[in-house]
Design a protein around this motif. Structure first.
Motif, PDB file in Angstrom:
ATOM      1  N   GLY A  94       0.816  -1.209   0.000  1.00 11.22           N
ATOM      2  CA  GLY A  94       0.000   0.000   0.000  1.00 11.22           C
ATOM      3  C   GLY A  94       0.852   1.262   0.000  1.00 11.22           C
ATOM      4  O   GLY A  94       0.626   2.187  -0.783  1.00 11.22           O
ATOM      5  N   VAL A  95       1.850   1.307   0.892  1.00 14.50           N
ATOM      6  CA  VAL A  95       2.740   2.469   0.963  1.00 14.50           C
ATOM      7  C   VAL A  95       3.570   2.586  -0.321  1.00 14.50           C
ATOM      8  O   VAL A  95       3.782   3.691  -0.842  1.00 14.50           O
ATOM      9  N   ALA A  96       4.036   1.465  -0.840  1.00 16.11           N
ATOM     10  CA  ALA A  96       4.811   1.492  -2.084  1.00 16.11           C
ATOM     11  C   ALA A  96       3.973   2.042  -3.238  1.00 16.11           C
ATOM     12  O   ALA A  96       4.474   2.798  -4.082  1.00 16.11           O
ATOM     13  N   THR A  97       2.708   1.683  -3.276  1.00 18.48           N
ATOM     14  CA  THR A  97       1.816   2.160  -4.334  1.00 18.48           C
ATOM     15  C   THR A  97       1.639   3.675  -4.263  1.00 18.48           C
ATOM     16  O   THR A  97       1.762   4.384  -5.269  1.00 18.48           O
ATOM     17  N   VAL A  98       1.371   4.186  -3.068  1.00 20.77           N
ATOM     18  CA  VAL A  98       1.208   5.632  -2.905  1.00 20.77           C
ATOM     19  C   VAL A  98       2.526   6.349  -3.177  1.00 20.77           C
ATOM     20  O   VAL A  98       2.554   7.412  -3.806  1.00 20.77           O
ATOM     21  N   GLY A  99       3.629   5.757  -2.721  1.00 24.47           N
ATOM     22  CA  GLY A  99       4.941   6.361  -2.968  1.00 24.47           C
ATOM     23  C   GLY A  99       5.246   6.489  -4.450  1.00 24.47           C
ATOM     24  O   GLY A  99       5.735   7.529  -4.915  1.00 24.47           O
ATOM     25  N   LEU A 100       4.960   5.443  -5.217  1.00 21.18           N
ATOM     26  CA  LEU A 100       5.187   5.501  -6.658  1.00 21.18           C
ATOM     27  C   LEU A 100       4.260   6.519  -7.305  1.00 21.18           C
ATOM     28  O   LEU A 100       4.669   7.259  -8.214  1.00 21.18           O
ATOM     29  N   TYR A 101       3.036   6.585  -6.838  1.00 25.47           N
ATOM     30  CA  TYR A 101       2.075   7.565  -7.363  1.00 25.47           C
ATOM     31  C   TYR A 101       2.606   8.988  -7.171  1.00 25.47           C
ATOM     32  O   TYR A 101       2.585   9.806  -8.105  1.00 25.47           O
ATOM     33  N   LEU A 102       3.100   9.302  -5.985  1.00 25.25           N
ATOM     34  CA  LEU A 102       3.641  10.634  -5.726  1.00 25.25           C
ATOM     35  C   LEU A 102       4.901  10.888  -6.548  1.00 25.25           C
ATOM     36  O   LEU A 102       5.120  12.010  -7.030  1.00 25.25           O
ATOM     37  N   LEU A 103       5.717   9.865  -6.739  1.00 29.94           N
ATOM     38  CA  LEU A 103       6.927  10.005  -7.553  1.00 29.94           C
ATOM     39  C   LEU A 103       6.564  10.301  -9.006  1.00 29.94           C
ATOM     40  O   LEU A 103       7.192  11.143  -9.654  1.00 29.94           O
ATOM     41  N   GLU A 104       5.551   9.608  -9.496  1.00 30.20           N
ATOM     42  CA  GLU A 104       5.077   9.874 -10.858  1.00 30.20           C
ATOM     43  C   GLU A 104       4.645  11.333 -10.998  1.00 30.20           C
ATOM     44  O   GLU A 104       4.972  12.018 -11.983  1.00 30.20           O
ATOM     45  N   GLY A 105       3.919  11.814 -10.002  1.00 28.69           N
ATOM     46  CA  GLY A 105       3.474  13.203 -10.035  1.00 28.69           C
ATOM     47  C   GLY A 105       4.620  14.183  -9.945  1.00 28.69           C
ATOM     48  O   GLY A 105       4.644  15.198 -10.639  1.00 28.69           O
ATOM     49  N   ALA A 106       5.596  13.894  -9.081  1.00 28.30           N
ATOM     50  CA  ALA A 106       6.745  14.780  -8.923  1.00 28.30           C
ATOM     51  C   ALA A 106       7.546  14.907 -10.218  1.00 28.30           C
ATOM     52  O   ALA A 106       8.122  15.966 -10.509  1.00 28.30           O
ATOM     53  N   PHE A 107       7.579  13.840 -11.014  1.00 25.51           N
ATOM     54  CA  PHE A 107       8.299  13.861 -12.288  1.00 25.51           C
ATOM     55  C   PHE A 107       7.469  14.452 -13.434  1.00 25.51           C
ATOM     56  O   PHE A 107       7.899  14.426 -14.577  1.00 25.51           O
ATOM     57  N   GLY A 108       6.299  14.968 -13.098  1.00 18.93           N
ATOM     58  CA  GLY A 108       5.533  15.700 -14.087  1.00 18.93           C
ATOM     59  C   GLY A 108       4.392  14.970 -14.747  1.00 18.93           C
ATOM     60  O   GLY A 108       3.674  15.559 -15.569  1.00 18.93           O
ATOM     61  N   LEU A 109       4.197  13.702 -14.439  1.00 22.94           N
ATOM     62  CA  LEU A 109       3.056  12.999 -15.017  1.00 22.94           C
ATOM     63  C   LEU A 109       1.763  13.585 -14.429  1.00 22.94           C
ATOM     64  O   LEU A 109       1.694  13.852 -13.227  1.00 22.94           O
ATOM     65  N   PRO A 110       0.736  13.764 -15.250  1.00 20.14           N
ATOM     66  CA  PRO A 110      -0.493  14.422 -14.777  1.00 20.14           C
ATOM     67  C   PRO A 110      -1.398  13.488 -13.976  1.00 20.14           C
ATOM     68  O   PRO A 110      -2.552  13.238 -14.337  1.00 20.14           O
ATOM     69  N   VAL A 111      -0.877  12.996 -12.871  1.00 13.22           N
ATOM     70  CA  VAL A 111      -1.604  11.987 -12.093  1.00 13.22           C
ATOM     71  C   VAL A 111      -2.461  12.588 -10.984  1.00 13.22           C
ATOM     72  O   VAL A 111      -3.328  11.910 -10.428  1.00 13.22           O
ATOM     73  N   PHE A 112      -2.213  13.859 -10.645  1.00 15.62           N
ATOM     74  CA  PHE A 112      -2.972  14.484  -9.571  1.00 15.62           C
ATOM     75  C   PHE A 112      -4.298  15.027 -10.106  1.00 15.62           C
ATOM     76  O   PHE A 112      -4.584  14.919 -11.297  1.00 15.62           O
ATOM     77  N   ALA A 113      -5.091  15.606  -9.242  1.00 13.67           N
ATOM     78  CA  ALA A 113      -6.443  16.025  -9.629  1.00 13.67           C
ATOM     79  C   ALA A 113      -6.441  16.976 -10.825  1.00 13.67           C
ATOM     80  O   ALA A 113      -7.277  16.863 -11.717  1.00 13.67           O
ATOM     81  N   THR A 114      -5.489  17.915 -10.846  1.00 16.01           N
ATOM     82  CA  THR A 114      -5.462  18.900 -11.942  1.00 16.01           C
ATOM     83  C   THR A 114      -4.075  19.041 -12.548  1.00 16.01           C
ATOM     84  O   THR A 114      -3.685  20.125 -12.981  1.00 16.01           O
ATOM     85  N   GLY A 115      -3.307  17.963 -12.599  1.00 13.08           N
ATOM     86  CA  GLY A 115      -1.994  18.052 -13.235  1.00 13.08           C
ATOM     87  C   GLY A 115      -0.936  17.246 -12.534  1.00 13.08           C
ATOM     88  O   GLY A 115      -1.196  16.193 -11.956  1.00 13.08           O
TER      89      GLY A 115
END
Length: 203
Positions: A72-93
């Motif tokens: 679970g933590v690894a999944t959220v961690g990867l999600y945040l990493l994807e967002g930090a690298f610019g992938l538009p994974v968050f609500a508005t970017g």
């Protein structure tokens, strides 16, 4: 050395393959697919400022309860990493600026939320609705505490906050409107996972 990233007390643990290599491949695929689900739920949102109403919390609570703490933590961690690298994974970017913006505390708080719920799931909460719901409420409370603290730290530059009453203004804008929504999301997540556990355990 055995790969023990989840436990038999979780839904993921019930369906883990036998071999270590297969387990690792399965876990990696699970983490990646989990980030896709969180991204999808982030896009289902009501765009209110400064914090949009989304289904991220529901997705993360359900995934953590299904996967256990480590995955679970690894999944959220990867999600945040994807967002930090610019992938538009968050609500508005996406992007690092987004991650350190007004919603940054809530995004980072998802890690703590996943850890708390996953910890409970690893110890048998997946089949106990009240226990799992309580763990989800605890995780959600920590999420709100971190998000609220983050907003207060940024309050000096926020036009939406009444600078004469910062704490009450931040609470009214970024916490109070979401309490009922999150109670409903945590209840739905708990019922979804415990219902799935009941079905799986019968098989």
């Amino acid at each position: 050395m055995a790969v023990t990233l989840t436990t038999p007390n979780t839904l993921l643990g019930l369906y883990q393959p036998k071999g270590d290599a297969a387990k690792m491949a399965s876990n990696l695929a699970t983490v990646v697919l989990g980030t896709l689900l969180i991204t999808l739920c982030a896009k289902i949102n009501v765009p209110v400022w400064p914090v949009p109403v989304t289904l991220q919390g529901f997705a993360i609570a359900a995934l953590a309860a299904t996967f256990g703490m480590r995955i679970g933590v690894a999944t959220v961690g990867l999600y945040l990493l994807e967002g930090a690298f610019g992938l538009p994974v968050f609500a508005t970017g996406g992007g690092l600026a987004y991650l350190v913006g007004p919603t940054g505390g809530f995004l980072l708080g998802f890690v703590a939320m996943a850890a708390i719920i996953g910890f409970a799931a690893d110890r048998g909460a997946s089949g106990k609705p009240l226990m799992l719901f309580a763990a989800m409420l605890a995780g959600d409370a920590v999420l709100f505490a971190l998000g609220f603290t983050w907003l207060l730290a940024l309050s000096g530059n926020a036009g939406w906050i009444d600078q004469s009453n910062v704490v009450a203004s931040a609470f009214a804008g970024a916490v109070k409107p979401f309490i009922v929504w999150d109670l409903l999301k945590m209840a739905l997540a708990a019922l979804t996972v415990t219902g799935a556990w009941k079905i799986a355990s019968k098989r």
